[in-house]
Design an enzyme around this catalytic site. Structure first.
Site, PDB file in Angstrom:
ATOM      1  N   HIS A 132      -0.280  27.114  22.000  1.00  0.00           N
ATOM      2  CA  HIS A 132       0.489  26.371  20.984  1.00  0.00           C
ATOM      3  C   HIS A 132      -0.371  25.232  20.409  1.00  0.00           C
ATOM      4  O   HIS A 132      -0.432  25.001  19.203  1.00  0.00           O
ATOM      5  CB  HIS A 132       1.740  25.802  21.669  1.00  0.00           C
ATOM      6  CG  HIS A 132       2.721  25.202  20.758  1.00  0.00           C
ATOM      7  ND1 HIS A 132       3.287  23.969  20.972  1.00  0.00           N
ATOM      8  CD2 HIS A 132       3.258  25.645  19.602  1.00  0.00           C
ATOM      9  CE1 HIS A 132       4.127  23.684  19.994  1.00  0.00           C
ATOM     10  NE2 HIS A 132       4.131  24.690  19.167  1.00  0.00           N
TER      11      HIS A 132
ATOM     12  N   SER B 233       3.403  16.510  14.977  1.00  0.00           N
ATOM     13  CA  SER B 233       2.175  16.603  14.176  1.00  0.00           C
ATOM     14  C   SER B 233       2.224  17.724  13.151  1.00  0.00           C
ATOM     15  O   SER B 233       1.603  17.638  12.090  1.00  0.00           O
ATOM     16  CB  SER B 233       0.977  16.798  15.117  1.00  0.00           C
ATOM     17  OG  SER B 233       0.833  15.653  15.941  1.00  0.00           O
TER      18      SER B 233
HETATM   19  O1  LIG Z   1       2.845  15.978  17.763  1.00  0.00           O
HETATM   20  C1  LIG Z   1       3.012  16.848  18.614  1.00  0.00           C
HETATM   21  N1  LIG Z   1       3.891  17.867  18.381  1.00  0.00           N
HETATM   22  C2  LIG Z   1       4.077  18.837  19.304  1.00  0.00           C
HETATM   23  N2  LIG Z   1       4.967  19.816  19.028  1.00  0.00           N
HETATM   24  C3  LIG Z   1       5.953  19.696  17.971  1.00  0.00           C
HETATM   25  C4  LIG Z   1       5.419  20.192  16.633  1.00  0.00           C
HETATM   26  O2  LIG Z   1       4.454  19.281  16.106  1.00  0.00           O
HETATM   27  C5  LIG Z   1       6.569  20.303  15.627  1.00  0.00           C
HETATM   28  O3  LIG Z   1       7.164  19.030  15.452  1.00  0.00           O
HETATM   29  C6  LIG Z   1       7.623  21.298  16.083  1.00  0.00           C
HETATM   30  O4  LIG Z   1       6.990  22.533  16.410  1.00  0.00           O
HETATM   31  C7  LIG Z   1       8.689  21.535  15.019  1.00  0.00           C
HETATM   32  O5  LIG Z   1       8.068  21.992  13.834  1.00  0.00           O
HETATM   33  C8  LIG Z   1       3.346  18.830  20.506  1.00  0.00           C
HETATM   34  N3  LIG Z   1       3.482  19.853  21.486  1.00  0.00           N
HETATM   35  O6  LIG Z   1       4.223  20.851  21.285  1.00  0.00           O
HETATM   36  O7  LIG Z   1       2.850  19.771  22.583  1.00  0.00           O
HETATM   37  C9  LIG Z   1       2.426  17.748  20.732  1.00  0.00           C
HETATM   38  O8  LIG Z   1       1.736  17.655  21.790  1.00  0.00           O
HETATM   39  N4  LIG Z   1       2.303  16.798  19.783  1.00  0.00           N
END
Ligand SMILES: O=c1[nH]c(NC[C@H](O)[C@H](O)[C@H](O)CO)c([N+](=O)[O-])c(=O)[nH]1
Length: 193
Positions: free
Chosen positions: A127, A62
């Site tokens: 987070h 996301s």
């Molecule tokens: O879409 C999500 N990304 C998540 N993390 C990844 C983040 O969106 C990035 O793709 C990542 O941090 C790299 O930039 C999530 N969690 O960490 O829980 C989640 O629940 N949903």
């Protein structure tokens, strides 16, 4: 799913035949993302949007939704006259997506609406809050800066059960992706008026 007076209300009857819509979805929590994207796509088609005018692209998570939506819309404006088929995101990341029936080949013309789809599930750290807040603000900024409706398809839930319900995966659930598809048709038509 919607108790009491809560809910999107009945979508007005609008014709999406002239619309071009992008669905940009995260790949995190794919089991939930897939029905949400399919629900949105179903309502786009029911609203008259042509299959060839629906572009589906994926990003890792996301957090990457705002930049992907911004780049996709900007590319659609620049390349409106000669849109290449294939990944309009350029080097942003794999355009392959697990959603069946998705496409990265694009017809021409700027997008009339973008649906950003992600599922954030609260863990035991903060987070979740950081991503939810930043992505929400980023998506709002794109729609105001570019004047293109960005439908807010980011589920921010406290547990998997809440997510499954909102992806229409439970008996008492409702697929919120369908509401996002309806909103994209309505707002896309309004943008053209
Ligand atoms: O879409 C999500 N990304 C998540 N993390 C990844 C983040 O969106 C990035 O793709 C990542 O941090 C790299 O930039 C999530 N969690 O960490 O829980 C989640 O629940 N949903």
């Amino acid at each position: 799913m919607f108790e009491g007076i809560k809910g999107p209300g009945d979508a007005p009857s609008v014709d999406g035949a002239a619309l071009r819509v992008a669905i940009v979805h995260a790949r995190w929590n794919t089991e939930l993302i897939t029905p949400l994207v399919e629900g949105a796509r179903k309502k786009l088609l029911e609203g008259g949007v042509k299959e060839s005018n629906i572009v589906i692209q994926s990003v890792p998570g996301s957090w990457e939704l705002p930049i992907a939506c911004q780049r996709l819309f900007a590319a659609s404006q620049v390349q409106a006259s000669s849109a290449p088929s294939g990944d309009l995101l350029g080097g942003l990341g794999r355009s392959s997506t697990p959603v069946p029936g998705s496409t990265s080949s694009a017809s021409a013309g700027p997008f009339d609406a973008i649906i950003a789809v992600g599922v954030l599930i609260k863990g035991d750290t903060v987070h979740f809050e950081h991503i939810a807040e930043s992505v929400s603000r980023g998506l709002m900024r794109i729609q105001l800066d570019f004047g293109v409706p960005v439908i807010f398809g980011l589920l921010t839930v406290l547990n998997e059960d809440q997510a499954k319900k909102r992806a229409g995966l439970t008996a008492d659930g409702h697929n919120h992706g369908e509401d996002w598809g309806n909103a994209a048709v309505e707002m896309g038509v309004k943008r053209k008026q």
